[in-house]
Design a protein around this motif. Structure first.
Motif, mmCIF file in Angstrom:
data_model
loop_
_atom_site.group_PDB
_atom_site.id
_atom_site.type_symbol
_atom_site.label_atom_id
_atom_site.label_comp_id
_atom_site.label_asym_id
_atom_site.label_seq_id
_atom_site.Cartn_x
_atom_site.Cartn_y
_atom_site.Cartn_z
ATOM 1 N N GLU A 54 0.855 -0.797 -0.014
ATOM 2 C CA GLU A 54 0.466 0.246 -0.120
ATOM 3 C C GLU A 54 1.206 1.182 0.033
ATOM 4 O OE1 GLU A 54 -4.415 -1.241 2.491
ATOM 5 O OE2 GLU A 54 -2.189 -0.899 4.203
ATOM 6 N N VAL A 55 0.804 1.870 -1.008
ATOM 7 C CA VAL A 55 0.991 3.869 -1.064
ATOM 8 C C VAL A 55 0.531 4.688 -0.403
ATOM 9 C CG1 VAL A 55 2.019 4.643 -2.267
ATOM 10 C CG2 VAL A 55 1.842 2.929 -3.385
ATOM 11 N N VAL A 56 1.509 4.676 1.210
ATOM 12 C CA VAL A 56 0.734 6.036 1.924
ATOM 13 C C VAL A 56 1.468 7.355 1.298
ATOM 14 C CG1 VAL A 56 0.541 3.751 3.343
ATOM 15 C CG2 VAL A 56 1.979 5.241 4.099
ATOM 16 N N ALA A 57 2.461 7.586 0.882
ATOM 17 C CA ALA A 57 3.115 8.453 0.764
ATOM 18 C C ALA A 57 3.852 9.094 -0.247
ATOM 19 C CB ALA A 57 3.673 9.495 1.896
ATOM 20 N N TRP A 58 4.382 9.813 -1.062
ATOM 21 C CA TRP A 58 5.392 9.545 -1.840
ATOM 22 C C TRP A 58 5.657 11.293 -1.720
ATOM 23 C CZ3 TRP A 58 0.471 9.255 -3.390
ATOM 24 C CH2 TRP A 58 -0.820 10.213 -3.302
ATOM 25 N N THR A 59 7.652 11.653 -3.026
ATOM 26 C CA THR A 59 7.631 12.642 -3.550
ATOM 27 C C THR A 59 7.973 13.049 -4.870
ATOM 28 O OG1 THR A 59 9.842 11.806 -2.977
ATOM 29 C CG2 THR A 59 8.786 12.495 -1.145
ATOM 30 N N PRO A 60 8.467 13.220 -5.922
ATOM 31 C CA PRO A 60 8.682 13.017 -7.087
ATOM 32 C C PRO A 60 9.886 11.855 -7.424
ATOM 33 C CG PRO A 60 8.726 15.488 -6.626
ATOM 34 C CD PRO A 60 8.325 15.083 -4.941
ATOM 35 N N ARG A 61 10.511 11.597 -6.170
ATOM 36 C CA ARG A 61 11.757 10.383 -6.713
ATOM 37 C C ARG A 61 11.721 9.287 -5.179
ATOM 38 N NH1 ARG A 61 16.923 13.214 -5.426
ATOM 39 N NH2 ARG A 61 17.413 11.373 -5.407
ATOM 40 N N ALA A 62 10.587 9.104 -5.128
ATOM 41 C CA ALA A 62 10.725 8.287 -3.561
ATOM 42 C C ALA A 62 9.271 7.872 -3.408
ATOM 43 C CB ALA A 62 11.340 8.089 -2.914
ATOM 44 N N VAL A 63 9.221 6.657 -2.657
ATOM 45 C CA VAL A 63 7.554 6.177 -2.386
ATOM 46 C C VAL A 63 7.016 5.424 -1.189
ATOM 47 C CG1 VAL A 63 5.491 5.078 -3.517
ATOM 48 C CG2 VAL A 63 6.893 6.036 -4.692
ATOM 49 N N ALA A 64 6.336 5.881 -0.344
ATOM 50 C CA ALA A 64 6.635 5.278 0.662
ATOM 51 C C ALA A 64 5.903 4.124 0.949
ATOM 52 C CB ALA A 64 6.059 5.822 2.451
ATOM 53 N N VAL A 65 6.170 3.130 1.184
ATOM 54 C CA VAL A 65 5.107 1.489 1.216
ATOM 55 C C VAL A 65 4.382 1.363 2.890
ATOM 56 C CG1 VAL A 65 4.814 1.804 -0.937
ATOM 57 C CG2 VAL A 65 6.438 0.318 0.310
ATOM 58 N N ARG A 66 3.849 0.293 2.685
ATOM 59 C CA ARG A 66 3.876 -0.849 3.748
ATOM 60 C C ARG A 66 3.252 -1.681 3.810
ATOM 61 N NH1 ARG A 66 -1.389 3.017 6.317
ATOM 62 N NH2 ARG A 66 -2.745 2.383 5.138
#
Length: 88
Positions: A54-66
């Motif tokens: 599940e994607v919970v946050a992102w920037t143009p270059r990186a993604v926070a997943v759980r």
């Protein structure tokens, strides 16, 4: 057999991008109130594993997943945006 390999691989903690790599002071951070299903390449002790996440946050270059491990534990990591495919 795949589930057994994943369970053995996920015994430790996942690798995540460092603060220096994220550059949150330079890139805007977007947080979503509703997680987005995706697949992502995540590393455990240098071993890459493609997981449903599940994607919970992102920037143009990186993604926070759980995601949940086979034992039900929730793990989280920041990965490069190119390591994530939408849909799960």
């Amino acid at each position: 057999m795949n589930a057994r390999v994943d369970e053995m691989t996920m015994r430790g903690m996942p690798e995540t991008l460092s603060e220096a790599e994220l550059e949150l002071d330079l890139h805007p951070l977007t947080k979503t109130p509703v997680a987005v299903l995706a697949q992502a390449w995540v590393r455990y002790a240098g071993i890459a594993t493609k997981l449903d996440v599940e994607v919970v946050a992102w920037t143009p270059r990186a993604v926070a997943v759980r995601w949940k491990t086979p034992t039900g534990e929730e793990h989280r990591a920041w990965v490069w945006a190119s390591a994530v495919e939408r849909g799960g």
